[in-house]
Design a protein around this motif. Structure first.
Motif, mmCIF file in Angstrom:
data_model
loop_
_atom_site.group_PDB
_atom_site.id
_atom_site.type_symbol
_atom_site.label_atom_id
_atom_site.label_comp_id
_atom_site.label_asym_id
_atom_site.label_seq_id
_atom_site.Cartn_x
_atom_site.Cartn_y
_atom_site.Cartn_z
ATOM 1 N N VAL A 1 0.842 -1.190 0.000
ATOM 2 C CA VAL A 1 0.000 0.000 0.000
ATOM 3 C C VAL A 1 0.880 1.244 0.000
ATOM 4 O O VAL A 1 2.095 1.167 0.186
ATOM 5 C CB VAL A 1 -0.914 0.046 1.251
ATOM 6 C CG1 VAL A 1 -1.923 -1.092 1.243
ATOM 7 C CG2 VAL A 1 -0.093 0.033 2.531
ATOM 8 N N ASP A 2 0.257 2.380 -0.189
ATOM 9 C CA ASP A 2 0.954 3.647 -0.047
ATOM 10 C C ASP A 2 1.136 3.890 1.452
ATOM 11 O O ASP A 2 0.159 4.025 2.187
ATOM 12 C CB ASP A 2 0.122 4.768 -0.683
ATOM 13 C CG ASP A 2 0.848 6.089 -0.704
ATOM 14 O OD1 ASP A 2 1.181 6.599 0.399
ATOM 15 O OD2 ASP A 2 1.083 6.620 -1.801
ATOM 16 N N ARG A 3 2.369 3.936 1.907
ATOM 17 C CA ARG A 3 2.662 4.056 3.337
ATOM 18 C C ARG A 3 2.122 5.362 3.922
ATOM 19 O O ARG A 3 1.608 5.384 5.039
ATOM 20 C CB ARG A 3 4.168 3.970 3.592
ATOM 21 C CG ARG A 3 4.493 3.876 5.063
ATOM 22 C CD ARG A 3 5.999 3.835 5.318
ATOM 23 N NE ARG A 3 6.310 3.362 6.637
ATOM 24 C CZ ARG A 3 6.061 4.030 7.760
ATOM 25 N NH1 ARG A 3 5.471 5.193 7.705
ATOM 26 N NH2 ARG A 3 6.384 3.522 8.938
ATOM 27 N N VAL A 4 2.211 6.441 3.165
ATOM 28 C CA VAL A 4 1.712 7.733 3.643
ATOM 29 C C VAL A 4 0.215 7.655 3.882
ATOM 30 O O VAL A 4 -0.300 8.119 4.908
ATOM 31 C CB VAL A 4 2.064 8.871 2.652
ATOM 32 C CG1 VAL A 4 1.403 10.177 3.049
ATOM 33 C CG2 VAL A 4 3.571 9.039 2.568
ATOM 34 N N TYR A 5 -0.519 7.056 2.935
ATOM 35 C CA TYR A 5 -1.962 6.906 3.103
ATOM 36 C C TYR A 5 -2.276 6.037 4.316
ATOM 37 O O TYR A 5 -3.128 6.385 5.133
ATOM 38 C CB TYR A 5 -2.597 6.265 1.862
ATOM 39 C CG TYR A 5 -2.776 7.185 0.675
ATOM 40 C CD1 TYR A 5 -2.483 8.541 0.719
ATOM 41 C CD2 TYR A 5 -3.256 6.673 -0.518
ATOM 42 C CE1 TYR A 5 -2.659 9.359 -0.385
ATOM 43 C CE2 TYR A 5 -3.429 7.493 -1.633
ATOM 44 C CZ TYR A 5 -3.135 8.824 -1.551
ATOM 45 O OH TYR A 5 -3.315 9.641 -2.637
ATOM 46 N N LEU A 6 -1.625 4.888 4.428
ATOM 47 C CA LEU A 6 -1.907 3.984 5.534
ATOM 48 C C LEU A 6 -1.595 4.648 6.870
ATOM 49 O O LEU A 6 -2.366 4.524 7.825
ATOM 50 C CB LEU A 6 -1.127 2.674 5.397
ATOM 51 C CG LEU A 6 -1.391 1.651 6.502
ATOM 52 C CD1 LEU A 6 -2.869 1.272 6.569
ATOM 53 C CD2 LEU A 6 -0.529 0.405 6.278
ATOM 54 N N TYR A 7 -0.492 5.353 6.945
ATOM 55 C CA TYR A 7 -0.137 6.040 8.185
ATOM 56 C C TYR A 7 -1.202 7.080 8.543
ATOM 57 O O TYR A 7 -1.632 7.174 9.693
ATOM 58 C CB TYR A 7 1.243 6.702 8.063
ATOM 59 C CG TYR A 7 1.785 7.158 9.390
ATOM 60 C CD1 TYR A 7 2.529 6.298 10.193
ATOM 61 C CD2 TYR A 7 1.536 8.444 9.863
ATOM 62 C CE1 TYR A 7 3.020 6.700 11.423
ATOM 63 C CE2 TYR A 7 2.021 8.859 11.093
ATOM 64 C CZ TYR A 7 2.760 7.997 11.859
ATOM 65 O OH TYR A 7 3.234 8.405 13.089
ATOM 66 N N ALA A 8 -1.664 7.852 7.556
ATOM 67 C CA ALA A 8 -2.696 8.865 7.801
ATOM 68 C C ALA A 8 -3.998 8.220 8.267
ATOM 69 O O ALA A 8 -4.666 8.731 9.173
ATOM 70 C CB ALA A 8 -2.927 9.690 6.541
#
Length: 165
Positions: A58-65
């Motif tokens: 997944v997109d790490r930035v999206y998942l973190y957000a």
């Protein structure tokens, strides 16, 4: 809001996804460092239930957000002495990340309604962000309000199926 720089593009249908292998334990540890002190000051126990190594693509930035927003809401709506628990389960090709709290709610009914509204405002639209980012990541969101108190906010994402680097 520092991880939301891509959000205006998602509102215009021009999301830029940068999928990568994301090991959940490392991401969860990072989130718990960020929220650990706040939870401790509020007398809230913060726990993670992750028994095996799980990797998502997944997109790490999206998942973190997504996870940051869910945990923030859980802590906000959990009373002193309560508990916030993150459960991770993998079944076949799907990973479920559930955040449960011991309060009246994890998100308010109004916030849940806002998740479906088409509004260009970023602030106050955390649920909308969660729904959109999860959908862009190929997943879905389920919110369950428990009769005995508390809520469970679950995101389902596709498990990584390739060879681990």
């Amino acid at each position: 809001m520092e991880n939301l720089s891509k959000w205006p593009l998602t509102k215009k249908g021009k999301a830029i996804m940068t999928p990568e292998q994301v090991e959940l334990r490392a991401l969860i540890d990072e989130l718990f460092v960020e929220f650990g002190e706040v939870a401790k000051k509020r007398g809230i126990v913060l726990k993670a239930n992750l028994k095996t190594k799980i990797v998502l693509h997944v997109d790490r930035v999206y998942l973190y957000a997504i996870m940051k927003n869910i945990l923030s809401n859980a802590i906000q709506f959990t009373p002193r002495g309560g508990k916030v628990t993150l459960y991770v389960h993998k079944k076949s090709e799907v990973v479920a990340l559930s955040v449960a709290n011991t309060s009246e709610q994890l998100i308010s009914e109004e916030q849940d309604q806002d998740a479906y509204m088409d509004n260009d405002e970023i602030y106050g639209k955390g649920s909308q962000l969660i729904y959109q980012f999860t959908e862009l990541s190929g997943g879905e969101v389920v919110v369950r309000h428990e009769e005995q108190g508390g809520s469970i906010f679950t995101i389902y994402l596709p498990a990584y199926r390739g060879t681990l680097a």
